[in-house]
Structure formats: structure tokens, C-alpha cells
Write an enzyme that holds these catalytic residues in place. Structure first.
Site: not given
Ligand SMILES: Cc1cc2nc3c(=O)[nH]c(=O)nc-3n(C[C@H](O)[C@H](O)[C@H](O)COP(=O)(O)OP(=O)(O)OC[C@H]3O[C@@H](n4cnc5c(N)ncnc54)[C@H](O)[C@@H]3O)c2cc1C
Length: 590
Positions: A440
Site C-alpha cells: 500500500e
Molecule cells: C505480501 C504482499 C502483498 C501485496 N498485496 C498487494 C495487493 O493486494 N495488490 C497489489 O496491487 N499489490 C500488492 N502488493 C504489492 C506492493 O504494493 C508493492 O510490493 C509495493 O507497492 C512496492 O512495490 P515493489 O515491490 O515493486 O517495490 P519497488 O517499487 O521496486 O521499490 C523498491 C524500493 O525503491 C523505493 N522506491 C521506488 N520508487 C520510489 C520513489 N519514487 N521514491 C522513493 N523511493 C522509491 C521503494 O520505497 C523501495 O524501498 C503486495 C506485496 C506484498 C509483498
């Protein structure tokens, strides 16, 4: 064994936050403080009696993928049926489609109990509630009538499908493709990490999916929101053919094993039938409408797990004996007192309790602002409350969930080696808590939202109004009690530190992005400090009504002022001076 902190919740809702302002509002005809108490009592019984006993089963057995679909532990299925039977899926939903229309304040208090007792279970109703809100706010009347009654009754559940392998924090990169076909669309693409994307609780699952209509503009301006039922729904409401959506796998993960995290494949065959919500290309805007509620719901998971970790650490430390504590307040007698009396263990327990209570107070205050923003008659007060609620959401989400992890870690520390061993359950809390600062919107994304959209866009108006109100309220506190005076002084210093840091953020927006997380944490510590000082004053004033409870509250407030609020000065200094050393750095050369 988890015990719902009912006294704390009642104190917070009725006295500290003052829910009497909601009583009598025309949108909330059924709300009363007695109603809130009765709901909390019932919720406590459910959390303690049904959800807590199966928390460990969720962790050990977990959800299982099969070619026929995801299978949930039998105990979770039975608990879901009881949850539905008890009407809990209806609490926060709109009355028009079978909901009880309870305010966000009460909903937040109740959800804490679900999250503390069984986080993995809680996520299913939470996601359904998000999907219900999306359809209710943005869907057509026909869509509302078709889907909402069964989702609100709990007969069907809902999901939120945003994430794709290349599109996590950056939703502009979403590729899921939608092709128009008569009155609906066909959807093709893969979504990952979808919470409760498949399960065997119910006969249908309503997926809310972000995708891109063919030919739509690139980036976030070309994203649309769709309803994609797992099983198609006939016009008479009966279930039709299965839709072209399949759970390809579920993730093996650090915690929340009882919550299936699914990879969903849309359109492997003829294309998944999808129904547009609202207008094309406005999907992200619609998602943002519900973002406040969803982020509040995840934010509370932080202090909910901190509460669980605290209860468990307190219980353990009251029985484990190790060395003779040399400190005040050691009970007389022949037995050696337990580790809870070692000053450093006391420090850990006080830290857990003080942060938990403060984070709860901030979240409930934010929830109340959202309620006032929604239910007050039109006017300045309504607009101010809405802006304040929105300002506080990233702070609740970021601060509380990061605290959840560190307080769960302190819980492990109180147990010593036994904390690292799975059998005590302290390790599960730490593992489960780790997701909340990620999903989220990560803490970094929350903090960027805080300095950019919430503080930057109105040139600090909402934040400075909050700062002014906190300062004015604190200055009005007059008590002969030395503890209250110390809380007031520490909170005022914190407010001044937040004011300075806010000016620095407004002066240097680029630098602000480098120090936005310390700024967010500063916001949490200070707003938490203001509410803790208010709680301190109330606790002194009402000491005779419940001497033990209010004496403990005074103790916690003194601790917060002396041991936790000083962090505000450090964080403020970091916000003012820390950006350059970050912006100068080149990751290629580190
Ligand atoms: C158990 C679990 C349940 C989930 N449930 C859902 C769900 O029901 N529906 C759904 O749609 N998604 C879901 N997610 C996905 C979740 O919302 C994402 O994992 C999350 O938004 C982060 O995206 P990412 O994993 O691609 O990380 P990334 O976006 O790759 O982030 C990696 C790092 O880079 C940083 N970063 C990235 N962009 C920026 C920026 N612009 N500024 C500063 N820092 C940045 C982040 O803070 C983080 O530290 C779930 C994930 C998990 C693990």
C-alpha cells in the site's frame, strides 16, 4: 494469549479524540458512544476467541496453491464463515447496500483488534472493503446493485490488482491491456502480489484491476479501472461461467503465511471479461479516492502488531527470572523478581507501550478527521478536517508501520534467545509486521506524498494549521502536576521542531525528497507527543475514577516526554541539514 485493549480504546475514542462530535450528525443516525462500546465488546470477543487461537495455524499451515485453486487452512475457512455470520463485513459499508455505515473512527478501532489477533486473516475483509468503496464511489448504479450487496454481506470477497512485475511503486508502468468488446472489455496481462487473489472461502471473488485501454495515453493518464469477477455474474445475480483469470502461483514469503499472495494471469485464453468503472483513463484518480482509507487500514497494522508484541513481552518478562534486579519498585519477598524489574527491560516495555499508545492515538485522530470531513455539513470546518485527515494519512501509514517492525523486534529482544525461537510466537509477530511498511505504498512513497502532495501543494497550509492548533492546545494546558508540565514542555519543543523542519521542507523541495522519511517520522513523534500530553492531563484529572489505569497512563506519558520526544530535535536537525550529503552521493561510487 492476546487480550483486546478495550480500556485503552475506550479512553482514546471517547476521551482523547472525543467521538461525541459524531453523535447526532445526520449521516450517522445510529452512532452513539454506547453503540461503539457494544461493537468493541463483541469485536474483542471475536478477536480473542476466534481469530487469535488460529493465528499460529495460519503461520504454520499457510495457504496452499493447487491446480484447482488456492486452499485455505480449514480453521481459517470456518473463521471466515463466523466472521460473515457475525455481520463484521458490513460494519463500515454504506447502509444503502446492506452495510451498517459505522464511522471510520469505530471501524479503525475494530480493525486494530482483527490485525492484532490475526493479521493474515484481517487482510481479506480489508481488501474487500477497499473494493466495495471503489465500486460505491466510482461505479455505476447497475454495478453497485450487482456487486455490492454480496460483497458487503461477505458472500463474495474483493481484491485490489495494481502491481505488475515492472510496475510496483511506479504505476505509470502498468501494461495490462484492455480491448473494448461491446458493453465490456477483454483483459490480458499478469498481476503479481495480489492479496487473497484466490481462496476457497467464497464462490466468487471480485477483482478490481488497473489496466490500459488500447490506444490510451502513456503513463498514469492512460490507466483505467475494471471490475473483473472470478466467475461471471448473470443479470439475475446468479453465477455464470468462470472468467478467464487464473491463479498461477502463490508467493513463499517472510510472514503472513495465512494470507495468499497470488500471481494472477488474465486472458490466457479468450481474454478476461472486464467492466469499466467510471470513465476510461481515470483509474488512478479513482484508486486515489480510496487510498486514504486503505492506507489508514494498513497503518493501523503497525501499532496493532506493536500492541501484540508488547502484551507478549510483558507476560514473558513477568515470569522469566534472570539475575537479581537492582532497582526501585522490586517486590519484597524471598523470591527473586523476574526480568521485568531490570531497568533496561522496563525501558523496552515502556518504549513499546508508549509508542503503541501514541501511534494508536494519531491513527484514531486521523480517522476522526476523515469522518468530520465526510459527515459535517459543508463549510470551513468540514474542509479543514478533510485536509487534516489527508495530511495525516502518510504519517499514520509510514510512522506506525515502521514502529510496528521496531516494536516487534523489541519484543523479540525482551524474550532473549527464546524470542528467536519460533515456539514463543514473538518471531511470528516480527515476520508478520515486516510487510506493513512495504505494501500500500512503501514508507519512501508515503514520505514523498507527505512533502510533495500534502505539504508542498498547499504551501504548508494544512501542516501549519495543525502546528498552530497543537501549539494553542498545549499552551492552554494548565496543571499543577509536575509530570503534566513536563509533557507539555516536551511536546511544545517538539511542535517547534516540526515548525522549523516544515519551513525547511518548503524552502527546498528537491532537498526535501532526500529527507522526507525523517520528516514523516518527526511528524509522527510530534503529533503523537501532542496527543500523549493531552492524555497525560486527562489522566491526572481523572485519576480517582480508575486509579491503576490512570497511574499507568501518567507513567507512560512521562516516559514518552523524557525518552521519546527528544528524538524530535534530532529528526528536525536532519531535515534541515541532512539533504546535501544524500543528494551529492553517487550510488555507482559507493
Ligand atoms: C505480501 C504482499 C502483498 C501485496 N498485496 C498487494 C495487493 O493486494 N495488490 C497489489 O496491487 N499489490 C500488492 N502488493 C504489492 C506492493 O504494493 C508493492 O510490493 C509495493 O507497492 C512496492 O512495490 P515493489 O515491490 O515493486 O517495490 P519497488 O517499487 O521496486 O521499490 C523498491 C524500493 O525503491 C523505493 N522506491 C521506488 N520508487 C520510489 C520513489 N519514487 N521514491 C522513493 N523511493 C522509491 C521503494 O520505497 C523501495 O524501498 C503486495 C506485496 C506484498 C509483498
Amino acid at each position: 494469549m492476546y487480550k483486546a485493549p478495550l480500556k485503552e480504546l475506550r479512553f482514546a475514542i471517547h476521551q482523547l479524540i472525543g467521538d461525541e462530535r459524531l453523535v447526532g450528525l445526520s449521516d450517522l443516525p445510529d452512532y452513539s458512544t454506547e453503540f461503539a462500546d457494544a461493537v468493541l465488546d463483541e469485536a474483542a470477543r471475536f478477536a480473542e476467541g476466534v481469530l487469535d487461537p488460529i493465528n499460529r495455524i495460519g503461520d504454520r499451515t499457510g495457504a496452499k496453491w493447487t491446480a484447482e485453486g488456492v486452499r485455505m487452512p480449514a480453521e481459517f475457512k470456518a473463521a471466515y464463515a463466523k466472521f460473515v455470520e457475525g455481520g463484521w463485513t458490513q460494519l463500515r459499508a454504506e447502509a444503502e447496500f446492506g452495510g451498517q455505515g459505522a464511522p471510520t473512527l469505530l471501524g479503525t478501532a475494530v480493525e486494530e483488534l482483527w490485525a492484532s489477533s490475526n493479521l493474515a486473516f484481517k487482510l481479506c475483509p480489508m481488501l474487500t472493503q477497499g473494493a466495495v468503496e471503489a465500486i460505491n464511489q466510482c461505479g455505476s448504479q447497475a454495478q453497485k446493485e450487482k456487486y455490492l450487496p454480496k460483497m458487503i454481506s461477505g458472500e463474495w470477497t474483493g481484491t485490489m490488482n495494481l502491481t505488475e512485475p515492472q510496475a510496483g511503486s511506479d504505476l505509470a508502468a502498468i501494461r495490462t491491456r484492455a480491448v473494448k468488446e461491446g458493453d465490456h472489455y477483454r483483459l490480458y496481462g499478469q498481476k503479481i502480489f495480489i492479496t487473497y487473489g484466490d481462496h476457497d472461502y467464497t464462490s466468487n471473488i471480485i477483482h478490481m484491476v488497473l489496466g490500459r485501454v488500447e490506444g490510451a495515453p502513456a503513463g498514469v493518464r492512460g490507466i483505467s479501472l475494471f471490475i473483473v469477477p472470478k466467475v461471471l455474474v448473470n443479470d439475475d445475480g446468479s453465477l455464470g461461467k468462470p472468467n478467464d483469470v487464473r491463479c498461477v502461483s502463490i508467493e513463499h514469503k517472510l510472514g503472513i503465511h495465512g494470507s495468499p499472495t497470488c500471481v494472477l494471469s488474465y486472458g490466457d485464453k479468450e481474454g478476461a471479461v472486464a467492466y469499466l468503472v467510471g470513465e476510461e483513463n481515470r483509474g488512478l484518480e479513482y484508486m486515489f479516492i480510496m487510498m486514504n482509507a486503505a492506507r489508514l487500514s494498513v497503518g493501523l497494522e503497525g501499532y496493532a502488531l506493536a500492541e501484540r508484541a508488547y502484551q507478549q513481552a510483558l507476560e514473558y518478562s513477568r515470569t522469566r527470572v534472570q539475575g537479581k534486579p537492582k532497582t526501585k519498585n522490586v517486590p519484597d519477598g524471598s523470591k527473586v523478581p523476574p526480568i521485568a524489574y531490570h531497568p533496561d527491560v522496563k525501558r523496552m516495555l515502556l518504549t513499546q507501550k508508549a509508542y503503541t499508545d501514541a501511534a494508536r492515538a494519531v491513527a484514531l485522530y486521523a480517522a476522526m478527521q476523515l469522518d468530520l470531513g465526510k459527515h459535517l455539513p459543508d463549510g470551513d470546518e468540514k474542509a479543514k478536517a478533510q485536509a487534516r485527515g489527508e495530511l495525516l494519512i502518510p504519517i499514520v501509514k509510514g510512522w506506525s508501520t515502521e514502529l510496528g517492525v521496531s516494536m516487534a523486534s523489541l519484543g523479540v529482544q525482551v524474550h532473549g534467545g527464546m524470542g528467536f525461537i519460533e515456539e514463543t510466537g514473538a518471531a511470528q509477530i516480527l515476520r508478520d509486521s515486516r510487510i506493513a511498511p512495504i505494501y500500500e505504498g512503501t514508507t519512501g512513497i508515503q514520505a514523498g506524498d507527505l512533502v510533495g502532495r500534502k505539504v508542498g501543494r498547499d504551501n504548508g497550509a494544512a501542516m501549519n494549521a495543525l502546528i498552530a492548533d497543537m501549539q494553542a492546545e498545549l499552551e492552554k494546558i494548565s496543571s499543577s502536576d509536575a509530570g503534566v508540565a513536563a509533557s507539555k514542555a516536551a511536546a511544545l519543543e517538539g511542535v517547534a521542531a516540526l515548525k522549523d523542519a516544515t519551513a525547511a521542507v518548503l524552502k527546498d523541495p528537491e532537498g526535501a525528497l532526500a529527507v522526507c522519511v525523517p520528516y514523516l517520522m518527526l511528524g509522527g513523534v510530534v503529533v503523537g507527543g501532542w496527543l500523549t500530553a493531552k492524555a497525560h492531563e486527562l489522566a491526572v484529572r481523572q485519576a480517582s475514577t480508575d486509579p491503576d489505569f490512570f497511574a499507568a497512563k501518567q507513567q507512560i506519558s512521562r516516559f514518552y516526554a523524557a525518552n521519546l520526544l527528544p528524538e524530535a530535535q534530532t529528526l528536525s536537525r536532519v531535515v534541515k541539514q541532512g539533504a546535501a550529503s544524500i543528494l551529492d552521493a553517487d550510488p555507482a561510487k559507493l
